[in-house]
Write a protein that holds these residues in place. Structure first.
Motif, PDB file in Angstrom:
ATOM      1  N   GLY A  57       0.824  -1.199   0.000  1.00 20.99           N
ATOM      2  CA  GLY A  57       0.000   0.000   0.000  1.00 20.99           C
ATOM      3  C   GLY A  57       0.855   1.245   0.000  1.00 20.99           C
ATOM      4  N   SER A  58       1.075   1.832   1.180  1.00 25.82           N
ATOM      5  CA  SER A  58       1.847   3.067   1.260  1.00 25.82           C
ATOM      6  C   SER A  58       2.613   3.135   2.574  1.00 25.82           C
ATOM      7  CB  SER A  58       0.916   4.284   1.145  1.00 25.82           C
ATOM      8  OG  SER A  58      -0.102   4.243   2.138  1.00 25.82           O
ATOM      9  N   LEU A  59       3.641   3.965   2.570  1.00 25.05           N
ATOM     10  CA  LEU A  59       4.457   4.203   3.751  1.00 25.05           C
ATOM     11  C   LEU A  59       4.837   5.671   3.804  1.00 25.05           C
ATOM     12  CD1 LEU A  59       6.435   3.413   6.121  1.00 25.05           C
ATOM     13  CD2 LEU A  59       8.153   3.016   4.356  1.00 25.05           C
ATOM     14  N   ALA A  60       4.679   6.257   4.979  1.00 24.62           N
ATOM     15  CA  ALA A  60       5.158   7.614   5.240  1.00 24.62           C
ATOM     16  C   ALA A  60       6.060   7.548   6.462  1.00 24.62           C
ATOM     17  CB  ALA A  60       3.994   8.570   5.487  1.00 24.62           C
ATOM     18  N   MET A  61       7.258   8.095   6.336  1.00 24.44           N
ATOM     19  CA  MET A  61       8.255   7.940   7.396  1.00 24.44           C
ATOM     20  C   MET A  61       8.993   9.257   7.618  1.00 24.44           C
ATOM     21  SD  MET A  61      11.333   5.159   7.339  1.00 24.44           S
ATOM     22  CE  MET A  61      12.719   5.209   8.451  1.00 24.44           C
ATOM     23  N   VAL A  62       9.243   9.583   8.883  1.00 24.04           N
ATOM     24  CA  VAL A  62       9.934  10.818   9.250  1.00 24.04           C
ATOM     25  C   VAL A  62      10.946  10.517  10.343  1.00 24.04           C
ATOM     26  CG1 VAL A  62       9.640  13.007  10.490  1.00 24.04           C
ATOM     27  CG2 VAL A  62       8.149  12.471   8.583  1.00 24.04           C
ATOM     28  N   LEU A  63      12.119  11.114  10.245  1.00 23.55           N
ATOM     29  CA  LEU A  63      13.094  11.083  11.331  1.00 23.55           C
ATOM     30  C   LEU A  63      13.236  12.479  11.915  1.00 23.55           C
ATOM     31  CD1 LEU A  63      16.054   8.816  10.127  1.00 23.55           C
ATOM     32  CD2 LEU A  63      14.171   8.237  11.644  1.00 23.55           C
ATOM     33  N   ILE A  64      13.323  12.542  13.245  1.00 23.66           N
ATOM     34  CA  ILE A  64      13.519  13.795  13.969  1.00 23.66           C
ATOM     35  C   ILE A  64      14.892  13.751  14.620  1.00 23.66           C
ATOM     36  CG2 ILE A  64      12.744  15.164  15.954  1.00 23.66           C
ATOM     37  CD1 ILE A  64       9.884  14.143  15.307  1.00 23.66           C
ATOM     38  N   GLU A  65      15.668  14.821  14.442  1.00 22.70           N
ATOM     39  CA  GLU A  65      16.987  14.937  15.062  1.00 22.70           C
ATOM     40  C   GLU A  65      17.095  16.293  15.740  1.00 22.70           C
ATOM     41  OE1 GLU A  65      20.408  12.504  12.932  1.00 22.70           O
ATOM     42  OE2 GLU A  65      19.534  13.956  11.549  1.00 22.70           O
ATOM     43  N   ASP A  66      17.564  16.267  16.992  1.00 25.20           N
ATOM     44  CA  ASP A  66      17.734  17.503  17.764  1.00 25.20           C
ATOM     45  C   ASP A  66      16.454  18.332  17.780  1.00 25.20           C
ATOM     46  OD1 ASP A  66      20.404  16.888  18.352  1.00 25.20           O
ATOM     47  OD2 ASP A  66      21.062  17.736  16.442  1.00 25.20           O
ATOM     48  N   GLY A  67      15.318  17.667  17.841  1.00 24.49           N
ATOM     49  CA  GLY A  67      14.048  18.368  17.975  1.00 24.49           C
ATOM     50  C   GLY A  67      13.472  18.934  16.697  1.00 24.49           C
ATOM     51  N   GLU A  68      14.034  18.536  15.542  1.00 25.47           N
ATOM     52  CA  GLU A  68      13.526  19.031  14.264  1.00 25.47           C
ATOM     53  C   GLU A  68      13.450  17.887  13.257  1.00 25.47           C
ATOM     54  OE1 GLU A  68      16.020  22.171  12.904  1.00 25.47           O
ATOM     55  OE2 GLU A  68      15.414  23.584  14.480  1.00 25.47           O
ATOM     56  N   VAL A 336      -5.774  -3.176   7.173  1.00 23.61           N
ATOM     57  CA  VAL A 336      -4.381  -3.523   7.450  1.00 23.61           C
ATOM     58  C   VAL A 336      -3.598  -2.239   7.707  1.00 23.61           C
ATOM     59  CG1 VAL A 336      -2.335  -4.712   6.629  1.00 23.61           C
ATOM     60  CG2 VAL A 336      -4.593  -5.577   6.015  1.00 23.61           C
ATOM     61  N   ILE A 337      -3.359  -1.984   8.989  1.00 21.05           N
ATOM     62  CA  ILE A 337      -2.701  -0.767   9.453  1.00 21.05           C
ATOM     63  C   ILE A 337      -1.529  -1.151  10.347  1.00 21.05           C
ATOM     64  CG2 ILE A 337      -2.943   1.306  10.882  1.00 21.05           C
ATOM     65  CD1 ILE A 337      -5.953   1.198  10.300  1.00 21.05           C
ATOM     66  N   ASN A 338      -0.432  -0.436  10.227  1.00 21.91           N
ATOM     67  CA  ASN A 338       0.629  -0.529  11.220  1.00 21.91           C
ATOM     68  C   ASN A 338       1.294   0.833  11.345  1.00 21.91           C
ATOM     69  OD1 ASN A 338       3.901  -1.947  11.594  1.00 21.91           O
ATOM     70  ND2 ASN A 338       2.354  -1.797  13.167  1.00 21.91           N
ATOM     71  N   ALA A 353       6.619   6.165  11.600  1.00 24.82           N
ATOM     72  CA  ALA A 353       6.428   5.312  10.429  1.00 24.82           C
ATOM     73  C   ALA A 353       4.952   4.924  10.375  1.00 24.82           C
ATOM     74  CB  ALA A 353       7.312   4.080  10.493  1.00 24.82           C
ATOM     75  N   LEU A 354       4.302   5.245   9.280  1.00 24.19           N
ATOM     76  CA  LEU A 354       2.880   4.951   9.097  1.00 24.19           C
ATOM     77  C   LEU A 354       2.721   4.127   7.828  1.00 24.19           C
ATOM     78  CD1 LEU A 354       1.440   8.551   9.731  1.00 24.19           C
ATOM     79  CD2 LEU A 354       2.003   6.801  11.435  1.00 24.19           C
ATOM     80  N   THR A 355       2.124   2.936   7.932  1.00 21.86           N
ATOM     81  CA  THR A 355       1.945   2.096   6.757  1.00 21.86           C
ATOM     82  C   THR A 355       0.497   1.655   6.618  1.00 21.86           C
ATOM     83  OG1 THR A 355       2.522   0.100   8.011  1.00 21.86           O
ATOM     84  CG2 THR A 355       4.279   1.172   6.794  1.00 21.86           C
ATOM     85  N   MET A 356       0.063   1.589   5.376  1.00 23.18           N
ATOM     86  CA  MET A 356      -1.211   0.982   5.018  1.00 23.18           C
ATOM     87  C   MET A 356      -0.899  -0.191   4.093  1.00 23.18           C
ATOM     88  SD  MET A 356      -3.538   2.879   6.502  1.00 23.18           S
ATOM     89  CE  MET A 356      -2.367   3.195   7.841  1.00 23.18           C
ATOM     90  N   GLY A 357      -1.489  -1.360   4.361  1.00 28.24           N
ATOM     91  CA  GLY A 357      -1.278  -2.511   3.499  1.00 28.24           C
ATOM     92  C   GLY A 357      -0.229  -3.478   3.995  1.00 28.24           C
ATOM     93  N   ASN A 358       0.365  -3.195   5.152  1.00 29.57           N
ATOM     94  CA  ASN A 358       1.317  -4.131   5.752  1.00 29.57           C
ATOM     95  C   ASN A 358       1.089  -4.125   7.258  1.00 29.57           C
ATOM     96  OD1 ASN A 358       4.019  -4.840   7.150  1.00 29.57           O
ATOM     97  ND2 ASN A 358       4.329  -5.553   5.053  1.00 29.57           N
ATOM     98  N   PRO A 359       1.003  -5.305   7.904  1.00 29.44           N
ATOM     99  CA  PRO A 359       0.634  -5.351   9.317  1.00 29.44           C
ATOM    100  C   PRO A 359       1.773  -5.162  10.304  1.00 29.44           C
ATOM    101  CG  PRO A 359       0.827  -7.581   8.451  1.00 29.44           C
ATOM    102  CD  PRO A 359       1.065  -6.650   7.293  1.00 29.44           C
ATOM    103  N   SER A 360       3.032  -5.031   9.815  1.00 29.90           N
ATOM    104  CA  SER A 360       4.132  -5.020  10.779  1.00 29.90           C
ATOM    105  C   SER A 360       5.328  -4.156  10.422  1.00 29.90           C
ATOM    106  CB  SER A 360       4.631  -6.458  11.000  1.00 29.90           C
ATOM    107  OG  SER A 360       5.138  -7.002   9.780  1.00 29.90           O
ATOM    108  N   VAL A 361       5.452  -3.684   9.195  1.00 30.92           N
ATOM    109  CA  VAL A 361       6.710  -3.072   8.766  1.00 30.92           C
ATOM    110  C   VAL A 361       7.008  -1.758   9.492  1.00 30.92           C
ATOM    111  CG1 VAL A 361       5.823  -1.720   6.800  1.00 30.92           C
ATOM    112  CG2 VAL A 361       8.154  -2.648   6.742  1.00 30.92           C
ATOM    113  N   ALA A 362       5.989  -0.990   9.879  1.00 33.27           N
ATOM    114  CA  ALA A 362       6.235   0.263  10.600  1.00 33.27           C
ATOM    115  C   ALA A 362       6.884  -0.009  11.951  1.00 33.27           C
ATOM    116  CB  ALA A 362       4.939   1.036  10.776  1.00 33.27           C
ATOM    117  N   SER A 363       6.357  -0.974  12.677  1.00 31.19           N
ATOM    118  CA  SER A 363       6.932  -1.332  13.977  1.00 31.19           C
ATOM    119  C   SER A 363       8.326  -1.922  13.815  1.00 31.19           C
ATOM    120  CB  SER A 363       6.021  -2.327  14.708  1.00 31.19           C
ATOM    121  OG  SER A 363       4.797  -1.725  15.059  1.00 31.19           O
TER     122      SER A 363
END
Length: 415
Positions: A57-68, A336-338, A353-363
């Motif tokens: 389905g889809s994946l949206a992912m973000v990393l935060i460093e030093d509060g940004e 199917v959300i993770n 990490a937000l995924t639709m279509g996979n039950p475990s990859v975000a975790s």
């Protein structure tokens, strides 16, 4: 006798090596991260290398460093997603809800240690074999109130009757695999029992104390001050949001569900908004004082003396003194959300990490980040390292054998 000593030496060496590798596996000092680089770019690249084979389905992912926000990554097999695309985030809702509860605590309207029934008029805990007055706001927030509902809400499809809060607490009809009754079945404050109904009770508390609907209160108390403009617990209130495509287990598209249990399971949000929420946990913010957030991040509930839950967030540091990693994961039922959101309030680094279509990859990605960030190995990291450790064991055995043969030959030649 000499033969026996040689066999004993080899056996002892094998035993010592096996114990060393075993301890390295359990304690993590022999485990390898998915990348040896300490840059967020490298982590994003490595953690998403196989994403096309894992996410349908889809994946949206973000990393935060030093509060940004430092890095982001978006992937979809169909409609594109971006930082403002809204995902249902399931149980991450509970962490966000805790901000609303703790706001009432800061205002002096709610006492963490007062019996929950003292605040409620529309519904009360059913009689039990235990003292219901030990069910407090603190224990509901930390899943230590002794509730045995085992919820798990799946929500309601379009056209299905949506229960009231009172009806859902009496018997949730959108929980086919659990009892779904909000009742005390274990002595409160004796063990960690994850409870969806506990947060539905807190949802009712918010409505009773504020005199508003839960949605209106959370919008005014949390979303608007943090400028989370693409977040809602009631999707119908914001029909123009850009919603990610949702998938069933067979890979076909489906529609979003409607929940009674808004506080426990119904948050719709984006990585851009959730980043604002994570960053709000790192400093004073328009909703909560820093000291309140630190209070929420302290262990309230334990498993084998390891702190696992605070006043809203799950705790991931496993008693490690060098980090304080809090957050929450979420997974779906018929959809199917993770989802996973975690932040280290000592280093000011985090991941979403937000995924639709996979039950475990975000975790799984968040677990890899946990080891990369703080050296804390969860099941995913340990499992990934098993082939490497087996190889390490075999190489060690071969070295022991080679050294032993060399020593034996040398002794024989000298004699």
């Amino acid at each position: 006798m000499k033969v026996f000593k040689r066999i004993a030496w080899i056996g002892l060496s094998v035993l010592v090596w096996t114990i060393f590798v075993g301890l390295g596996f359990i304690n993590g000092f022999l485990l390898r991260g998915i990348t040896s680089s300490d840059t967020s770019e490298a982590f994003i690249e490595v953690s998403t290398e196989e994403i096309e084979n894992e996410v349908e389905g889809s994946l949206a992912m973000v990393l935060i460093e030093d509060g940004e926000v430092s890095q982001d990554f978006f992937y979809s097999i169909d409609q594109p997603v971006n930082g403002n695309t809204v995902f249902p985030v399931a149980s991450v809702s509970k962490w966000v809800t805790s901000f609303g509860i703790m706001k009432l605590v800061e205002q002096g309207k709610v006492d963490l240690d007062k019996p929950i029934d003292d605040y409620l008029t529309r519904w009360h805990l059913p009689e039990s074999d235990f003292d219901n007055r030990k069910v407090t706001v603190r224990r509901l927030l930390s899943h230590s109130a002794g509730l045995v509902d085992d919820l798990g809400y799946e929500g309601f499809a379009r056209g299905e009757k949506v229960q009231t809060i009172e009806e859902s607490l009496t018997k949730a009809s959108d929980s086919p695999y659990a009892e779904g009754v909000a009742r005390v079945g274990v002595e409160p404050d004796t063990e960690y029992l994850y409870s969806g109904a506990g947060y539905t009770i807190l949802q009712l508390l918010i409505e009773e104390i504020s005199g508003q609907s839960f949605q209106d209160y959370m919008t005014e108390a949390v979303f608007e001050p943090l400028r989370m403009n693409n977040s809602t617990f009631v999707l119908a209130d914001k029909p123009n949001l850009q919603l990610a495509q949702l998938y069933k287990e067979d890979g076909t598209l489906t529609e979003p569900r409607t929940f009674t249990a808004l506080a426990a399971a119904s948050l719709f949000t984006s990585t851009a908004d959730l980043s604002k929420f994570l960053i709000a946990n790192l400093t004073d913010n328009p909703v909560l004082r820093r000291e309140t957030i630190l209070q929420m991040s302290k262990p309230e509930t334990f498993i084998n003396k390891i702190g696992v839950y605070g006043l809203g967030p799950h705790l991931y540091s496993q008693n490690d003194a060098q980090s304080n990693i809090i957050g929450h994961d979420g997974s779906g039922g018929t959809i199917v959300i993770n989802t996973a959101a975690r932040v280290n309030i000592k280093s000011n680094n985090g991941i979403i990490a937000l995924t639709m279509g996979n039950p475990s990859v975000a975790s799984e990605i968040a677990d890899e980040w946990l080891f990369w960030e703080a050296g804390i190995a969860d099941f995913v990291v340990m499992q990934r390292n098993i082939p490497f450790l087996i190889k390490l064991l075999v190489v060690g055995y071969l070295v022991i054998l080679a050294v032993s043969i060399s020593i034996i030959r040398k002794v024989k030649s000298e004699s």
